[in-house]
Design an enzyme around this catalytic site. Structure first.
Site, mmCIF file in Angstrom:
data_model
loop_
_atom_site.group_PDB
_atom_site.id
_atom_site.type_symbol
_atom_site.label_atom_id
_atom_site.label_comp_id
_atom_site.label_asym_id
_atom_site.label_seq_id
_atom_site.Cartn_x
_atom_site.Cartn_y
_atom_site.Cartn_z
ATOM 1 N N SER A 1 24.003 77.300 -17.924
ATOM 2 C CA SER A 1 23.718 78.053 -17.021
ATOM 3 C C SER A 1 23.338 76.865 -15.849
ATOM 4 C CB SER A 1 22.388 78.090 -17.200
ATOM 5 O OG SER A 1 21.623 77.984 -15.447
ATOM 6 N N ASP A 2 23.925 76.361 -15.043
ATOM 7 C CA ASP A 2 24.410 76.035 -14.151
ATOM 8 C C ASP A 2 23.438 75.955 -12.471
ATOM 9 O OD1 ASP A 2 26.037 73.307 -14.279
ATOM 10 O OD2 ASP A 2 26.736 74.830 -15.115
ATOM 11 N N THR A 3 22.044 75.212 -12.827
ATOM 12 C CA THR A 3 20.486 75.490 -11.824
ATOM 13 C C THR A 3 20.017 73.620 -11.748
ATOM 14 O OG1 THR A 3 20.564 77.320 -12.922
ATOM 15 C CG2 THR A 3 18.884 76.751 -11.910
ATOM 16 N N VAL A 4 19.505 73.768 -10.318
ATOM 17 C CA VAL A 4 18.922 73.021 -9.899
ATOM 18 C C VAL A 4 17.475 73.155 -9.750
ATOM 19 C CG1 VAL A 4 20.467 71.043 -8.979
ATOM 20 C CG2 VAL A 4 19.171 72.741 -8.047
ATOM 21 N N SER B 1 20.009 78.239 -8.227
ATOM 22 C CA SER B 1 21.342 78.656 -9.281
ATOM 23 C C SER B 1 22.147 79.220 -8.752
ATOM 24 C CB SER B 1 20.970 78.640 -10.427
ATOM 25 O OG SER B 1 21.746 79.119 -11.223
#
Length: 564
Positions: A356-359, A376
């Site tokens: 996953s690419d998330t903040v 995200s």
């Protein structure tokens, strides 16, 4: 090379009195702190940071994705939240997918336009400021820091540059879609290279001026529908214009005098609560942090909690969830009985278990309000589809739907998928007549790592007396299901002793050790802000103050905590 990312320095926790922010990018943290200093509250600052991260980390987050928010009201002690996840297009259903030749065993590519769900983040930003904000700053003022970053440009940070390039490479031929707005000369920017995104600046300006209608109707909405249609998707203008956020009451569980709050389904917040309930049956402090016994119990508990989550969780609007049964302590005690010092064999419903690419970001202000926020686009650059002249890519959250007809999370029109992103708050345990006392805002991003990360950093503080920065610095464990081999893999970060890894192998675990360099990103990137040093068993009461904010930011990212 991955081994180039060495962890050779240490950080002290940030300590301050009047307000604190923490995010994965220093410039974004600075934007949030500026909002606090201008009179905004925690909700205003959180949205300002989320928008700034859309500029500085477009492979992880942006208006084309989803968001979840939890907010603690410092005056009343009330905890509410916003589910900012979007639904699938109404025309999308299992019959349509099967008609195109897709099955549970052979689903569409994660980057297929059919996996684009309605972006919920812009509505969540608007509603967070409207429902929980100070109303001392206009929405335009809240977004102004992000607009300036996009217009003037910013130098790309080291870890960000690495993942930007990896995201472009993962998209392959689809990467050409990013060229107009999200690349420089069709390449990912290098560390230190200044990047501008005037298209995103325009989108954010319009959002600030006109609110939700600027995104879900008109120019941006048409651009979204056009790019999806061009690539075989079925989203319509009606799908976008009918979207709205959902105001939620978080779910929670108690553990040794504290209460952990998470978003309810369709988020996987329940997985973190299940995990904590199971672990409460074990004397974790006695066996020692990251010992073989500690990790063994953690791994088996994760397997049980995630198995339940993946079996039961999905959109509650499309079925009934056994929430009370799953959260009952007797249920977790029964699950804990499966765990012994040998092995547990527990299968899992097939599903997309991917990265996953998330903040994740959090803010606590001087009035005692707290905002825990996660944003995200799912995988790196999401679907890779970029609406014309809008400056962001569209998420591929629909890749988390199941294509099994009777599965709770089976794809259907107008449905929200099982959602990995979660944000958390921690309060002291209280009776119904008491106002919950805020202890912390915390979170760790990273797909199915998220509930595992939440609990690991929480236990680092509660059981082992680590301050917020130490809790984030400590080596982590990621339990990952490999659908191809039908095995659970125990990923151990560099810093876990080799003897521990060998002992876990002896007990029958499939172990990947040591995970080093940039591959450490699989363990997530977290932020923590605590109110006081309640986690410190040897706190000097003469110095101890619940007014002091303590904060940490994950060394696996570029970010920092800032306070004043």
């Amino acid at each position: 090379m991955d081994t180039d990312l060495t962890f050779s320095s240490r950080r002290s926790p940030v300590v301050c009195l009047h307000g604190c922010v923490a995010s994965s990018q220093p410039l974004a943290s600075s934007v949030g702190l500026d909002v606090l200093k201008r009179g905004g509250n925690a909700a205003d600052a959180a949205v300002a940071i989320a928008a700034a991260l859309a500029v500085t980390e477009p492979f992880s987050t942006g208006p084309g994705g989803d968001a979840f928010c939890l907010f603690y009201n410092g005056n009343t002690g009330e905890i509410r939240g916003i589910n900012g996840s979007g639904r699938s297009p109404r025309a999308l259903n299992l019959e349509l997918l099967e008609g195109r030749g897709y099955t549970a065993e052979a689903p569409p590519s994660p980057y297929d336009a059919l996996n684009v769900t309605v972006p919920g983040a812009p509505a969540c930003w608007c509603d967070t400021v409207q429902l929980f904000g100070s109303h001392k700053l206009s929405f335009q003022e809240v977004l102004s820091g992000a607009v300036e970053l996009a217009e003037v440009g910013f130098p790309v940070a080291e870890v960000t540059a690495h993942h930007w390039a990896n995201g472009v490479a993962a998209l392959g031929g689809a990467g050409k879609e990013l060229g107009g707005d999200l690349l420089i000369d069709n390449r990912a920017p290098k560390c230190g290279q200044v990047f501008k995104n005037p298209s995103l600046a325009r989108t954010l300006k319009e959002l600030g001026e006109w609110g939700k209608s600027a995104f879900y109707q008109g120019r941006v909405a048409q651009a979204i529908v056009d790019v999806i249609s061009q690539h075989g998707g079925v989203m319509t203008l009606d799908d976008l214009s009918s979207h709205d956020s959902e105001v939620i009451t978080p779910v929670s569980t108690e553990y040794k005098g504290v209460r952990l709050w998470e978003p309810p389904p369709n988020s996987q917040g329940l997985a973190a609560l299940l995990l904590l309930n199971i672990l409460e049956n074990f004397r974790l402090k006695a066996v020692g942090h990251n010992s073989s016994d500690y990790i063994h119990v953690l791994v088996e508990a994760v397997r049980l909690a995630l198995t339940d989550a993946l079996h039961y969780l999905g959109d509650p609007d499309h079925g009934t969830l056994p929430l009370q049964t799953l959260l009952d302590k007797s249920y977790s005690h029964q699950r804990a009985q499966h765990i012994n010092m040998e092995r547990v064999m527990e299968g899992v419903e097939p599903g997309l278990m991917t990265g996953s690419d998330t903040v994740y970001l959090c803010v606590i202000d001087g009035q005692g309000n707290a905002c825990s926020f996660v944003n995200s686009i799912y995988m790196a650059f999401g679907s890779g589809l970029v609406p014309k002249d809008c400056g962001f890519s569209l998420q591929n959250r629909g890749a988390n739907f199941s294509l099994r007809r009777n599965h709770f999370n089976c794809v259907a029109g107008g449905k929200r998928s099982y959602h990995t992103i979660i944000s958390a708050l921690l309060t002291a345990s209280a009776t119904k007549s008491q106002k919950p006392k805020l202890l912390a805002a915390l979170g760790v991003m990273g797909a199915f790592m998220q509930p595992q990360g939440h609990i690991q950093v929480l236990l680092n503080m509660l059981e082992f007396g680590m301050n917020p920065q130490e809790a984030l610095d400590a080596p982590r464990v990621y339990v990952q299901y490999d659908q191809k081999t039908d095995e659970w893999v125990v990923n151990l970060e560099e810093g876990v002793d080799q003897e521990v890894a060998e002992e876990l192998k002896r007990r029958g675990h499939k172990v990947n050790w040591p995970v080093t360099g940039h591959k450490r990103s699989q363990f997530g990137r977290g932020q923590i802000i605590t109110v006081g040093d309640w986690w410190n068993p040897s706190a000097n009461q003469a110095v101890h103050s619940t007014r002091v904010l303590w904060a940490g930011s994950d060394p696996r990212a570029d970010g920092c905590a800032l306070g004043y």
